[in-house]
Design a protein around this motif. Structure first.
Motif, PDB file in Angstrom:
ATOM      1  N   LYS A 275     -54.167 -72.441  58.817  1.00  0.00           N
ATOM      2  CA  LYS A 275     -53.972 -72.942  57.464  1.00  0.00           C
ATOM      3  C   LYS A 275     -55.179 -73.804  57.090  1.00  0.00           C
ATOM      4  O   LYS A 275     -55.651 -74.582  57.919  1.00  0.00           O
ATOM      5  N   VAL A 276     -55.655 -73.652  55.873  1.00  0.00           N
ATOM      6  CA  VAL A 276     -56.817 -74.436  55.455  1.00  0.00           C
ATOM      7  C   VAL A 276     -56.509 -75.206  54.174  1.00  0.00           C
ATOM      8  O   VAL A 276     -55.954 -74.656  53.226  1.00  0.00           O
ATOM      9  N   SER A 277     -56.844 -76.492  54.176  1.00  0.00           N
ATOM     10  CA  SER A 277     -56.747 -77.299  52.952  1.00  0.00           C
ATOM     11  C   SER A 277     -58.148 -77.647  52.496  1.00  0.00           C
ATOM     12  O   SER A 277     -58.954 -78.140  53.292  1.00  0.00           O
ATOM     13  N   LEU A 289     -61.855 -70.616  45.218  1.00  0.00           N
ATOM     14  CA  LEU A 289     -62.160 -70.318  46.623  1.00  0.00           C
ATOM     15  C   LEU A 289     -60.864 -69.963  47.383  1.00  0.00           C
ATOM     16  O   LEU A 289     -60.793 -68.942  48.069  1.00  0.00           O
ATOM     17  N   ALA A 290     -59.840 -70.794  47.208  1.00  0.00           N
ATOM     18  CA  ALA A 290     -58.571 -70.543  47.902  1.00  0.00           C
ATOM     19  C   ALA A 290     -57.940 -69.246  47.410  1.00  0.00           C
ATOM     20  O   ALA A 290     -57.349 -68.489  48.179  1.00  0.00           O
ATOM     21  N   ARG A 291     -58.085 -68.984  46.123  1.00  0.00           N
ATOM     22  CA  ARG A 291     -57.495 -67.771  45.542  1.00  0.00           C
ATOM     23  C   ARG A 291     -58.108 -66.513  46.150  1.00  0.00           C
ATOM     24  O   ARG A 291     -57.431 -65.531  46.402  1.00  0.00           O
ATOM     25  N   LYS A 292     -59.404 -66.599  46.418  1.00  0.00           N
ATOM     26  CA  LYS A 292     -60.109 -65.476  47.059  1.00  0.00           C
ATOM     27  C   LYS A 292     -59.433 -65.110  48.396  1.00  0.00           C
ATOM     28  O   LYS A 292     -59.392 -63.955  48.802  1.00  0.00           O
ATOM     29  N   PHE A 293     -58.858 -66.134  49.047  1.00  0.00           N
ATOM     30  CA  PHE A 293     -58.203 -65.897  50.334  1.00  0.00           C
ATOM     31  C   PHE A 293     -56.674 -65.843  50.210  1.00  0.00           C
ATOM     32  O   PHE A 293     -55.950 -66.082  51.172  1.00  0.00           O
ATOM     33  N   GLY A 294     -56.187 -65.604  49.009  1.00  0.00           N
ATOM     34  CA  GLY A 294     -54.741 -65.448  48.817  1.00  0.00           C
ATOM     35  C   GLY A 294     -53.976 -66.738  48.620  1.00  0.00           C
ATOM     36  O   GLY A 294     -52.751 -66.748  48.606  1.00  0.00           O
ATOM     37  N   PHE A 306     -54.514 -67.997  56.651  1.00  0.00           N
ATOM     38  CA  PHE A 306     -55.098 -66.788  57.242  1.00  0.00           C
ATOM     39  C   PHE A 306     -54.186 -66.336  58.372  1.00  0.00           C
ATOM     40  O   PHE A 306     -54.150 -66.982  59.424  1.00  0.00           O
ATOM     41  N   GLU A 307     -53.465 -65.243  58.132  1.00  0.00           N
ATOM     42  CA  GLU A 307     -52.511 -64.791  59.141  1.00  0.00           C
ATOM     43  C   GLU A 307     -53.231 -64.147  60.313  1.00  0.00           C
ATOM     44  O   GLU A 307     -54.128 -63.322  60.122  1.00  0.00           O
ATOM     45  N   LYS A 317     -65.805 -67.225  57.774  1.00  0.00           N
ATOM     46  CA  LYS A 317     -65.476 -66.632  56.470  1.00  0.00           C
ATOM     47  C   LYS A 317     -65.589 -67.648  55.340  1.00  0.00           C
ATOM     48  O   LYS A 317     -66.131 -67.355  54.282  1.00  0.00           O
ATOM     49  N   VAL A 318     -65.044 -68.833  55.584  1.00  0.00           N
ATOM     50  CA  VAL A 318     -65.012 -69.854  54.536  1.00  0.00           C
ATOM     51  C   VAL A 318     -66.434 -70.300  54.188  1.00  0.00           C
ATOM     52  O   VAL A 318     -66.805 -70.366  53.009  1.00  0.00           O
TER      53      VAL A 318
END
Ligand SMILES: [Mn+2]
Length: 329
Positions: A275-277, A289-294, A306-307, A317-318
């Protein structure tokens, strides 16, 4: 100072009040891993509905984080177990998508109407009434206007709404307007105790969470080119310090105090992924940016999951994505 909603917001409040008045049984919920705004807004709406003679229940997917246990009547916030009951209306607060309410969604199968009150830019407008406006500091600030129309505000509710605003502005730092300050002022006049609330939220850290923080800070990295600073929290760090995810509260916000960093993030290892904040000081949009990763959130604070990926893969990736996006600014 006069507080007046614009015509569009006023209309939404009218629609919400109409649904409240016409119905009897309400279920209130919010996103998984709720924050101060989410819990406080739920409790405020709950109290309001009860006072005007409605039946109401707060049911969440996740437990209330320890730091918010000081809120009055916090025991009214229940964790989902089953969906035996039928409710007329579901009130979903501070939640950008219906998926984020998790298992509680099962309680909505027999619910005829959904009221969606939120200030996330990415809100999917999944309700029958969608009052979505990212210009509000917090969902609590929006709930304030429903109180203004339907009832008085007691000390208890002032405490909820003040806590919502305090926490979602990160201690009156982000997203502040004269309107938000005016509402905070009125809440203090109604009995919210600013020092006591701030102490509970920010100044009573358990020693073990500070020990976790030290371990996390040891992993601090800085990418000078992209002005990014980040650190991680691993399962091993939790084990060593006897802590859990809720002990990471405030870590990423601390990273934003680093002058050289424009963007910061905290990577948290979970058993099924990472999980990324994210946080930004304003020049870079971390919501996109977060939307790009769902994921989703706000321009200055967002998050994603990120599952089944490792911390190392996610870091790469980030950073790549941030680097790519900086070039477009
Ligand atoms: Mn919020």
């Amino acid at each position: 100072m006069e507080l007046k909603l614009n015509h569009k917001d006023e209309k939404k409040v009218d629609e919400i009040i109409e649904l409240i008045e016409k119905n009897k049984k309400f279920i209130i919920t919010t996103h998984q891993n709720p924050d101060g705004d989410a819990i406080s807004s739920e409790l405020a709406i709950y109290t309001l509905l009860k006072r005007i003679g409605k039946e109401a229940e707060i049911i969440n997917e996740s437990e209330v984080p320890k730091i918010y246990k000081f809120l009055p009547d916090v025991k009214k916030v229940k964790v989902y177990k089953s969906n035996r009951k039928k409710f007329d209306v579901g009130v979903i607060l501070d939640c950008g998508s219906i998926e984020r309410i998790g298992k509680v969604r099962k309680c909505f199968e027999k619910t005829s109407k959904i009221i969606n009150i939120d200030h996330h830019l990415t809100n999917a407008k999944f309700g029958d009434v969608n009052w979505v406006n990212p210009s509000f500091s917090s969902c609590g600030e929006m709930v304030y206007f429903i109180f203004e129309r339907l009832s008085r505000i007691t000390k208890k509710e002032a405490t909820y709404l003040y806590t919502a605003i305090l926490t979602d502005t990160c201690g009156f730092i982000h997203h502040l307007t004269p309107y938000t300050m005016e509402i905070a002022k009125r809440l203090i006049e109604k009995g919210a105790e600013p020092e006591k609330i701030a102490r509970k939220v920010y100044l009573e850290k358990p020693l073990k969470s500070v020990r976790l923080f030290i371990l996390s800070l040891n992993s601090l990295k800085f990418d000078r080119k992209n002005k990014v600073c980040w650190s991680k929290v691993t399962e091993e760090m939790y084990r060593k310090t006897g802590t859990g995810e809720e002990d990471t509260e405030g870590f990423v916000d601390f990273l934003t105090t680093i002058k050289e960093a424009e963007i910061t993030f905290l990577i948290k290892e979970k058993n099924n992924g990472v999980k990324v904040s994210f946080r930004s000081k304003g020049k870079f949009d971390v919501e996109e940016l977060a939307r790009k990763f769902g994921g989703g959130g706000h321009k200055e604070a967002s998050g994603c999951f990120f599952e089944n990926e490792s911390i190392e893969e996610v870091e790469k990736k980030v950073i790549q994505e941030i680097s790519k996006r900086w070039k477009e600014y």
